[in-house]
Design an enzyme around this catalytic site. Structure first.
Site, PDB file in Angstrom:
ATOM      1  N   ALA A  32      -9.905 -13.167  34.811  1.00 63.43           N
ATOM      2  CA  ALA A  32      -9.407 -14.111  35.824  1.00 63.43           C
ATOM      3  C   ALA A  32      -8.906 -15.366  35.116  1.00 63.43           C
ATOM      4  O   ALA A  32      -9.285 -16.493  35.441  1.00 63.43           O
ATOM      5  CB  ALA A  32     -10.493 -14.444  36.848  1.00 63.43           C
ATOM      6  N   LEU A  33      -8.048 -15.160  34.140  1.00 60.84           N
ATOM      7  CA  LEU A  33      -7.647 -16.229  33.228  1.00 60.84           C
ATOM      8  C   LEU A  33      -6.793 -17.289  33.912  1.00 60.84           C
ATOM      9  O   LEU A  33      -6.004 -17.005  34.816  1.00 60.84           O
ATOM     10  CB  LEU A  33      -6.885 -15.640  32.041  1.00 60.84           C
ATOM     11  CG  LEU A  33      -7.621 -14.568  31.231  1.00 60.84           C
ATOM     12  CD1 LEU A  33      -6.784 -14.148  30.035  1.00 60.84           C
ATOM     13  CD2 LEU A  33      -8.992 -15.057  30.782  1.00 60.84           C
ATOM     14  N   HIS A  37      -8.312 -21.228  29.921  1.00 57.18           N
ATOM     15  CA  HIS A  37      -8.471 -20.162  28.936  1.00 57.18           C
ATOM     16  C   HIS A  37      -7.284 -20.144  27.958  1.00 57.18           C
ATOM     17  O   HIS A  37      -7.467 -19.999  26.746  1.00 57.18           O
ATOM     18  CB  HIS A  37      -8.520 -18.791  29.623  1.00 57.18           C
ATOM     19  CG  HIS A  37      -9.718 -18.565  30.482  1.00 57.18           C
ATOM     20  ND1 HIS A  37      -9.627 -18.502  31.854  1.00 57.18           N
ATOM     21  CD2 HIS A  37     -11.022 -18.372  30.182  1.00 57.18           C
ATOM     22  CE1 HIS A  37     -10.829 -18.273  32.356  1.00 57.18           C
ATOM     23  NE2 HIS A  37     -11.691 -18.201  31.375  1.00 57.18           N
ATOM     24  N   GLN A  61     -25.679 -11.388  32.817  1.00 55.24           N
ATOM     25  CA  GLN A  61     -25.806 -12.837  33.002  1.00 55.24           C
ATOM     26  C   GLN A  61     -25.737 -13.245  34.467  1.00 55.24           C
ATOM     27  O   GLN A  61     -25.790 -14.441  34.785  1.00 55.24           O
ATOM     28  CB  GLN A  61     -24.747 -13.586  32.192  1.00 55.24           C
ATOM     29  CG  GLN A  61     -23.322 -13.463  32.694  1.00 55.24           C
ATOM     30  CD  GLN A  61     -22.330 -14.058  31.722  1.00 55.24           C
ATOM     31  OE1 GLN A  61     -22.153 -13.559  30.616  1.00 55.24           O
ATOM     32  NE2 GLN A  61     -21.691 -15.148  32.118  1.00 55.24           N
ATOM     33  N   GLU A 149     -15.775 -26.801  27.005  1.00 56.05           N
ATOM     34  CA  GLU A 149     -16.916 -27.683  27.261  1.00 56.05           C
ATOM     35  C   GLU A 149     -17.287 -27.779  28.736  1.00 56.05           C
ATOM     36  O   GLU A 149     -18.306 -28.404  29.061  1.00 56.05           O
ATOM     37  CB  GLU A 149     -16.647 -29.076  26.696  1.00 56.05           C
ATOM     38  CG  GLU A 149     -16.696 -29.111  25.177  1.00 56.05           C
ATOM     39  CD  GLU A 149     -16.585 -30.511  24.606  1.00 56.05           C
ATOM     40  OE1 GLU A 149     -16.167 -31.433  25.356  1.00 56.05           O
ATOM     41  OE2 GLU A 149     -16.903 -30.693  23.426  1.00 56.05           O
ATOM     42  N   GLN A 154     -23.818 -23.800  27.855  1.00 59.16           N
ATOM     43  CA  GLN A 154     -23.572 -22.484  27.271  1.00 59.16           C
ATOM     44  C   GLN A 154     -23.189 -22.603  25.800  1.00 59.16           C
ATOM     45  O   GLN A 154     -23.620 -21.788  24.966  1.00 59.16           O
ATOM     46  CB  GLN A 154     -22.463 -21.780  28.045  1.00 59.16           C
ATOM     47  CG  GLN A 154     -22.029 -20.449  27.455  1.00 59.16           C
ATOM     48  CD  GLN A 154     -20.991 -19.761  28.311  1.00 59.16           C
ATOM     49  OE1 GLN A 154     -21.319 -19.124  29.293  1.00 59.16           O
ATOM     50  NE2 GLN A 154     -19.722 -19.918  27.955  1.00 59.16           N
ATOM     51  N   SER A 186     -11.392 -23.420  36.749  1.00 60.63           N
ATOM     52  CA  SER A 186     -12.416 -22.386  36.757  1.00 60.63           C
ATOM     53  C   SER A 186     -11.877 -21.173  37.487  1.00 60.63           C
ATOM     54  O   SER A 186     -11.090 -21.306  38.430  1.00 60.63           O
ATOM     55  CB  SER A 186     -13.682 -22.890  37.471  1.00 60.63           C
ATOM     56  OG  SER A 186     -14.588 -21.819  37.712  1.00 60.63           O
ATOM     57  N   SER A 187     -12.315 -19.993  37.065  1.00 63.24           N
ATOM     58  CA  SER A 187     -11.911 -18.773  37.759  1.00 63.24           C
ATOM     59  C   SER A 187     -12.395 -18.781  39.202  1.00 63.24           C
ATOM     60  O   SER A 187     -11.790 -18.162  40.080  1.00 63.24           O
ATOM     61  CB  SER A 187     -12.468 -17.550  37.025  1.00 63.24           C
ATOM     62  OG  SER A 187     -12.010 -17.530  35.692  1.00 63.24           O
TER      63      SER A 187
END
Length: 280
Positions: A32-33, A37, A61, A149, A154, A186-187
């Site tokens: 889902a770029l 990304h 996860q 970031e 993560q 964000s995706s």
């Protein structure tokens, strides 16, 4: 571009390139770029001879199976985007290529950074992240691996995992890529309603205001109270806002010039969980 689906073919292919003295950059993704990304991939392309991008929605996860099922999958479009910017190789593994049947995430001890913030609200999440990133790094064996970031906690988890498992790779943190409105890309943003998408820049605006309050001499407790009050008057449901040091990710009571601090926020827009952070 070459697409690999099996690590047995990818790993020796990449090793041959390294044996020739070539450098390898790597970007692990769940697909889902978006432009965030692509900014990481472009940095890798600039800094390495060859770039590998993996696309894998990692089941270990997700502590919410519904979230796993709903996670956007746009594989065809993703490959087109990566081709358009000059990525050399894509690794598109199946679950079976990375995990043996019945395998679960490895249990890690990262000195506590895995239990705070995201670790508290998403139990087991970072065990899954560390497990799959370790597998991907071994499959690709890159010189450098790039992480945004936006997921700062993560990055710290991955840095500690790499140390513990003695994986020879440089982890390269990259600044948060934002829309013109300030919203961190964000995706999950593609699942926002038009109303929430329009309102979402509020999150970064509050973080900027928090930074201004810090610069004016207010304490972490005062800054935190301001952020919580701001969210209480917003359409978003605040899950948490924490101000911590950047290494141990422990809450701080005072801002110190020799300790890098960062503010972390998680809020819900409807049923979509949005995260962001800012360095103070």
């Amino acid at each position: 571009m070459i697409v690999f689906t099996e690590k047995e073919k990818l790993t020796p292919f990449i090793q041959n390139l390294k044996d020739e003295g070539k450098t390898i950059g790597f970007l692990p993704t769940m697909g889902a770029l978006h432009e965030g990304h692509l900014s990481l991939a472009k940095a890798s392309i600039q800094e390495n001879d060859y770039t590998v991008v993996s696309i894998f929605v990692n089941p270990t996860q997700f502590n919410n199976l519904e979230d796993l099922e709903k996670y956007p999958r746009t594989e065809e479009k993703d490959i087109e985007l990566l081709t358009s910017i000059g990525v050399d190789y894509v690794y598109l593994p199946s679950v079976a290529d990375l995990y043996t049947e019945g395998e679960v995430a490895k249990k890690y001890d990262f000195g506590g950074i895995e239990h705070v913030m995201e670790g508290e609200f998403r139990p087991g999440h970072f065990d899954g992240v560390a497990t799959v990133v370790g597998k991907l790094l071994r499959a690709v064996n890159p010189n450098r691996a790039y992480f945004g970031e936006k997921d700062f906690q993560q990055i710290r988890i991955v840095q500690e995992m790499v140390k513990q498992e003695q994986i020879d790779v440089t982890i390269v943190p990259m600044p948060i890529f934002r829309a013109e409105t300030g919203l961190a890309l964000s995706s999950r943003n593609m699942r926002l309603t038009p109303e929430n998408l329009e309102a979402a820049p509020f999150i970064f605006q509050v973080l900027k205001e928090a930074g201004e309050l810090k610069n004016q001499g207010q304490t972490p407790a005062e800054v935190k109270a301001y952020v919580e009050e701001s969210f209480a008057q917003s359409p978003f449901e605040l899950e948490y806002f924490e101000i911590t040091d950047e290494e141990k990710l422990q809450p701080i009571s005072t801002f110190k010039s020799d300790v890098k601090a960062r503010g972390f926020v998680v809020a819900y827009a409807g049923d979509i969980r949005l995260i962001d952070n800012i360095q103070f």
